[in-house]
Write an enzyme that holds these catalytic residues in place. Structure first.
Site, PDB file in Angstrom:
ATOM      1  N   SER A  34      14.769  20.545 -16.052  1.00  0.00           N
ATOM      2  CA  SER A  34      13.626  21.460 -16.066  1.00  0.00           C
ATOM      3  C   SER A  34      14.036  22.760 -16.723  1.00  0.00           C
ATOM      4  O   SER A  34      15.159  23.242 -16.527  1.00  0.00           O
ATOM      5  CB  SER A  34      13.137  21.720 -14.636  1.00  0.00           C
ATOM      6  OG  SER A  34      12.246  22.829 -14.590  1.00  0.00           O
ATOM      7  N   HIS A  69       0.832  -1.208   0.000  1.00  0.00           N
ATOM      8  CA  HIS A  69       0.000   0.000   0.000  1.00  0.00           C
ATOM      9  C   HIS A  69       0.866   1.257   0.000  1.00  0.00           C
ATOM     10  O   HIS A  69       0.403   2.331   0.390  1.00  0.00           O
ATOM     11  CB  HIS A  69      -0.956   0.030   1.196  1.00  0.00           C
ATOM     12  CG  HIS A  69      -1.823  -1.178   1.315  1.00  0.00           C
ATOM     13  ND1 HIS A  69      -3.028  -1.320   0.638  1.00  0.00           N
ATOM     14  CD2 HIS A  69      -1.640  -2.334   2.005  1.00  0.00           C
ATOM     15  CE1 HIS A  69      -3.556  -2.497   0.940  1.00  0.00           C
ATOM     16  NE2 HIS A  69      -2.734  -3.137   1.749  1.00  0.00           N
TER      17      HIS A  69
END
Length: 432
Positions: free
Chosen positions: A262, A141
């Protein structure tokens, strides 16, 4: 096919020049078989091989008038062969050429994809052994569960790709099929021995029973297999994307000199290859749907499958070829940070050993329900950042009724979790 995501060798399989070359070989081999059976003159079969030629541009020009690609090809072929061209394509239908050609192309594509898988399996195996005993946290999870090793993570992906390789071998065999059976598959105007001869020459097997086409469940199996391979690609790519998150930094893609992450933030090192693989994998899986829908055709044939196959066959194989090659390179250069793995293992102050405490208490006579409560009530403060798990257990009077300090400490041995790593590796990789 998009050039950005295409590798030359795979793209060549789907180029018009290669398609028409295969068409020519199908027709020429069929003429040889027809000549051997005495259906056409041997001189005509020789003329096809000696003078047969085609031009892609001329075929396109003829097709603009005929609106039929096979007729356009045969017309261009006849322009080179001369009068003997009347013996070409006797008793055959267009699908005999188209389906048999597609089988050759898919077989060739499968061979390249199998080689891609072999390359990826090799690098996964090498890196799995490199990190066979590198401790890391296993997550369920997305939450810390129990310790594992990074080598076991990679071995699991290796096993999945090995299963997919076996599937692709089976799918290759299923689709490497020749059909030279005439208008509705009855061999009314052509002898089955022609089909057998062409199949042998092209490395295919004759279709036991065709209609006008080779049954499309074969092709569906092929593209569903590619979809499974793509799913495996995305599963591994997603793992890498998670491990590269700033909060984890357990592994990351290689960042080459001069690479930029970026346009706005010079500090960025993004998992762009893994993200790219995620997107490409989705595309390959999407092609399985039209392949399944192509199974259902009207009576002996319609052409609802044709337009879809002209897109999905090249796109799925070219895209997956690119993705597998990119993934192999990514894993080869993957940066692994064992120190961060250990740091993350220790972040919860030993809570990852909670099951061992649960088992130890039950083995000393505590009921499972009570043991669970004892372990959980000491774990929850640690989860909130309020103390050390081992220290709290040692202070818990009810826990101490069952376990000594030494017995509590024994349950925090990290090596305990790795005692069967070698067994698992032998299951996955064999004894060698």
């Amino acid at each position: 096919m998009i050039a950005r995501y295409s590798r030359l060798e795979m793209a060549r399989i789907w180029a018009p020049e290669n398609r028409y070359r295969i068409w020519f070989e199908i027709e020429a081999h069929a003429c040889d078989a027809q000549a051997a059976l005495g259906v056409i003159p041997a001189s005509a079969a020789r003329a096809v091989w000696e003078r047969g030629a085609f031009e892609v541009e001329r075929i396109d020009e003829i097709e603009r008038e005929t609106h039929h690609d096979v007729i356009a090809f045969l017309t261009n072929l006849a322009e080179h062969i001369g009068p003997e061209a009347r013996f070409v394509h006797q008793g055959m239908t267009s699908s005999d050429v188209l389906d048999t050609c597609l089988a050759v192309q898919l077989k060739e594509a499968a061979d390249l994809l199998l080689a891609d898988l072999d390359g990826l399996l090799a690098v996964l195996k090498r890196r799995a052994f490199e990190h066979k005993y590198t401790p890391t946290i296993g997550r369920s999870h997305g939450v810390h569960a129990e310790p594992t090793t990074f080598g076991l993570k990679l071995a699991g992906h290796y096993a999945e790709f090995a299963r997919n390789r076996a599937r692709l071998v089976a799918a290759r065999e299923a689709v490497a099929i020749c059909a030279i059976s005439g208008a509705v598959g009855t061999f009314a105007n052509i002898d089955p021995r022609v089909e057998a001869h062409v199949a042998d020459k092209l490395g295919l097997k004759p279709e036991p029973i065709s209609t006008q086409v080779i049954p499309r469940d074969r092709h569906a199996q092929f593209f569903m297999t590619l979809a499974l391979v793509a799913a495996a690609v995305e599963r591994l790519a997603t793992e890498i994307r998670h491990l590269q998150r700033t909060e984890l930094r357990e592994a990351e893609e290689y960042f080459s000199p001069g690479q930029k992450g970026s346009s706005a933030m010079p500090h960025k090192r993004n998992p762009v290859l893994s993200e790219n693989l995620t997107g490409l994998s989705r595309m390959v899986r999407a092609y399985a749907t039209p392949a399944m829908e192509n199974v259902v055709l009207w009576h002996e044939r319609d052409i609802s499958h044709s337009s879809a196959e002209r897109m999905i066959a090249p796109d799925a194989t070219v895209t997956l070829d690119f993705a597998l090659n990119r993934l192999a390179g990514l894993i080869e250069k993957l940066l692994v940070y064992p120190e961060n793995m250990q740091k993350n293992l220790d972040r919860l102050g030993g809570l990852v050993h909670s099951q061992r405490l649960l088992i130890a208490l039950t083995q000393k006579g505590c009921s499972r329900e009570d043991a669970y409560k004892l372990v959980q009530r000491n774990a929850m403060p640690v989860w909130r950042g309020e103390g050390d798990f081992q220290a709290l257990l040692k202070k818990d009077a009810e826990v101490k009724k069952y376990l000594t300090d030494a017995e509590i400490e024994e349950q925090f041995d990290l090596g305990y979790h790795f005692k069967h790593v070698d067994t698992i590796f032998k299951r996955v990789f064999g004894e060698a």
